[in-house]
Design a protein around this motif. Structure first.
Motif, mmCIF file in Angstrom:
data_model
loop_
_atom_site.group_PDB
_atom_site.id
_atom_site.type_symbol
_atom_site.label_atom_id
_atom_site.label_comp_id
_atom_site.label_asym_id
_atom_site.label_seq_id
_atom_site.Cartn_x
_atom_site.Cartn_y
_atom_site.Cartn_z
ATOM 1 N N UNK A 153 3.581 64.304 -6.681
ATOM 2 C CA UNK A 153 3.456 62.851 -6.704
ATOM 3 C C UNK A 153 3.283 62.333 -5.278
ATOM 4 N N UNK A 154 2.398 61.362 -5.121
ATOM 5 C CA UNK A 154 2.197 60.724 -3.818
ATOM 6 C C UNK A 154 2.977 59.413 -3.818
ATOM 7 N N UNK A 155 3.821 59.226 -2.826
ATOM 8 C CA UNK A 155 4.663 58.026 -2.787
ATOM 9 C C UNK A 155 4.526 57.313 -1.444
ATOM 10 N N UNK A 156 4.827 56.035 -1.454
ATOM 11 C CA UNK A 156 5.001 55.269 -0.229
ATOM 12 C C UNK A 156 6.483 55.010 -0.075
ATOM 13 N N UNK A 157 7.095 55.542 0.978
ATOM 14 C CA UNK A 157 8.548 55.512 1.107
ATOM 15 C C UNK A 157 8.981 54.703 2.324
ATOM 16 N N UNK A 158 9.969 53.823 2.101
ATOM 17 C CA UNK A 158 10.509 52.986 3.172
ATOM 18 C C UNK A 158 11.795 53.620 3.690
ATOM 19 N N UNK A 159 11.838 53.960 4.976
ATOM 20 C CA UNK A 159 13.051 54.555 5.523
ATOM 21 C C UNK A 159 14.047 53.468 5.924
ATOM 22 N N UNK A 160 15.182 53.876 6.489
ATOM 23 C CA UNK A 160 16.235 52.919 6.830
ATOM 24 C C UNK A 160 15.800 51.907 7.883
ATOM 25 N N UNK A 161 14.833 52.289 8.705
ATOM 26 C CA UNK A 161 14.347 51.388 9.747
ATOM 27 C C UNK A 161 13.273 50.436 9.238
ATOM 28 N N UNK A 162 12.871 50.599 7.972
ATOM 29 C CA UNK A 162 11.852 49.727 7.399
ATOM 30 C C UNK A 162 10.439 50.234 7.544
ATOM 31 N N UNK A 163 10.257 51.423 8.119
ATOM 32 C CA UNK A 163 8.912 51.988 8.279
ATOM 33 C C UNK A 163 8.474 52.642 6.968
ATOM 34 N N UNK A 164 7.202 52.452 6.626
ATOM 35 C CA UNK A 164 6.648 53.011 5.389
ATOM 36 C C UNK A 164 5.786 54.225 5.732
ATOM 37 N N UNK A 199 14.725 53.231 -5.213
ATOM 38 C CA UNK A 199 14.478 51.811 -4.948
ATOM 39 C C UNK A 199 13.801 51.582 -3.603
ATOM 40 N N UNK A 200 13.600 52.655 -2.817
ATOM 41 C CA UNK A 200 12.853 52.532 -1.564
ATOM 42 C C UNK A 200 11.422 53.039 -1.712
ATOM 43 N N UNK A 201 11.069 53.485 -2.897
ATOM 44 C CA UNK A 201 9.705 53.957 -3.141
ATOM 45 C C UNK A 201 8.857 52.767 -3.557
ATOM 46 N N UNK A 202 7.871 52.422 -2.731
ATOM 47 C CA UNK A 202 7.069 51.229 -2.970
ATOM 48 C C UNK A 202 5.953 51.471 -3.984
ATOM 49 N N UNK A 203 5.430 52.680 -4.017
ATOM 50 C CA UNK A 203 4.441 53.008 -5.043
ATOM 51 C C UNK A 203 4.524 54.506 -5.309
ATOM 52 N N UNK A 204 4.030 54.910 -6.458
ATOM 53 C CA UNK A 204 4.023 56.326 -6.822
ATOM 54 C C UNK A 204 2.773 56.606 -7.639
ATOM 55 N N UNK A 205 2.045 57.649 -7.245
ATOM 56 C CA UNK A 205 0.814 58.031 -7.935
ATOM 57 C C UNK A 205 0.918 59.494 -8.331
ATOM 58 N N UNK A 206 0.746 59.756 -9.606
ATOM 59 C CA UNK A 206 0.835 61.127 -10.099
ATOM 60 C C UNK A 206 -0.456 61.873 -9.794
ATOM 61 N N UNK A 207 -0.356 63.057 -9.193
ATOM 62 C CA UNK A 207 -1.521 63.884 -8.886
ATOM 63 C C UNK A 207 -1.701 64.952 -9.962
ATOM 64 N N UNK A 208 -2.877 65.552 -9.982
ATOM 65 C CA UNK A 208 -3.163 66.577 -10.992
ATOM 66 C C UNK A 208 -2.537 67.923 -10.642
ATOM 67 N N UNK A 209 -2.169 68.108 -9.387
ATOM 68 C CA UNK A 209 -1.673 69.409 -8.921
ATOM 69 C C UNK A 209 -0.282 69.717 -9.456
#
Length: 235
Positions: A153-164, A199-209
């Protein structure tokens, strides 16, 4: 016969006749309703997760997969409400949608009287929750499928400092503490095991792999000394 009773009876009629198929016309005559009403009822049951299958054509009809269903479980109204309370706490979890369909199946299998009593009791129980905006397609739902099918899965993750950061993760398991859920997996960006708060994952895309098969123990993610990890118990 009211609709709740008819839905229950439809399932039992199909179960009794399986694997033989019954046409919408046969079911309509059996329950003294229109063919259109039967079709709407069957559609509602399918959307609730009942494994009813349809074949089109002159010899087609509806059948129910008996291997994936149970006979009536005879939940009492208080048992049904107890399950509803627990499932109500699943909001925001990876299995929230599955929890709702499970509850629908329980209610559909109850008698009309018990179902009405369960609804009346449930109406006298309230959760206090913050006002939340309507959510788009649920990130937890994508993560649920990623873990169940072992797909990257490909995700956009926000760390504690707010960086994605954009990451590809090989999912392994879920872990929960209180009402906070975590995705455990192998992060390809960091080249190691990582634990992601859902709750810090901004988006998630399922891959075929397909992801390599790993266990949570194999990843060796650290656990605080004041807690233990317990698997979900089904019995």
């Amino acid at each position: 016969m009211n609709r709740t009773d008819r839905l229950y009876a439809l399932v039992e009629e199909l179960r009794a006749c399986a694997p033989r198929r019954l046409s919408a016309r046969e079911l309509a005559a059996r329950f003294e309703v229109s063919v259109r009403t039967v079709e709407r009822d069957i559609s509602a049951l399918q959307q609730a997760g009942v494994p009813i299958y349809a074949d089109v054509g002159r010899t087609g009809g509806y059948t129910l997969d008996k291997s994936r269903t149970l006979p009536p479980l005879n939940f009492t109204p208080t048992e049904a409400v107890a399950v509803a309370i627990l499932l109500g706490r699943s909001r925001g979890s990876p299995y929230h949608r599955s929890a709702r369909t499970a509850l629908h199946k329980i209610i559909a299998a109850m008698s009309a009287a018990d179902g009405a009593a369960a609804r009346e009791l449930a109406d006298r129980i309230r959760f206090i929750s913050p006002v939340e905006p309507d959510e788009p397609a649920s990130v937890p739902a994508v993560l649920e499928e990623a873990v169940a099918t072992r797909r990257v899965v490909r995700i956009g993750y926000v760390d504690r400092a707010g960086a994605v950061t954009d990451r590809e993760v090989e999912p392994v398991s879920f872990t929960a503490r209180d009402r906070c859920w975590y995705l455990v997996g192998w992060c390809r960006l960091r080249g190691g095991a990582r634990v992601f708060r859902t709750d810090r994952i901004r988006y998630a895309v399922l891959l075929d792999e397909r992801a390599p098969v790993r266990s949570a123990e194999e990843l060796g993610c650290p656990v605080p000394g004041d807690v233990v990890l317990r698997p979900v118990e089904l019995v």
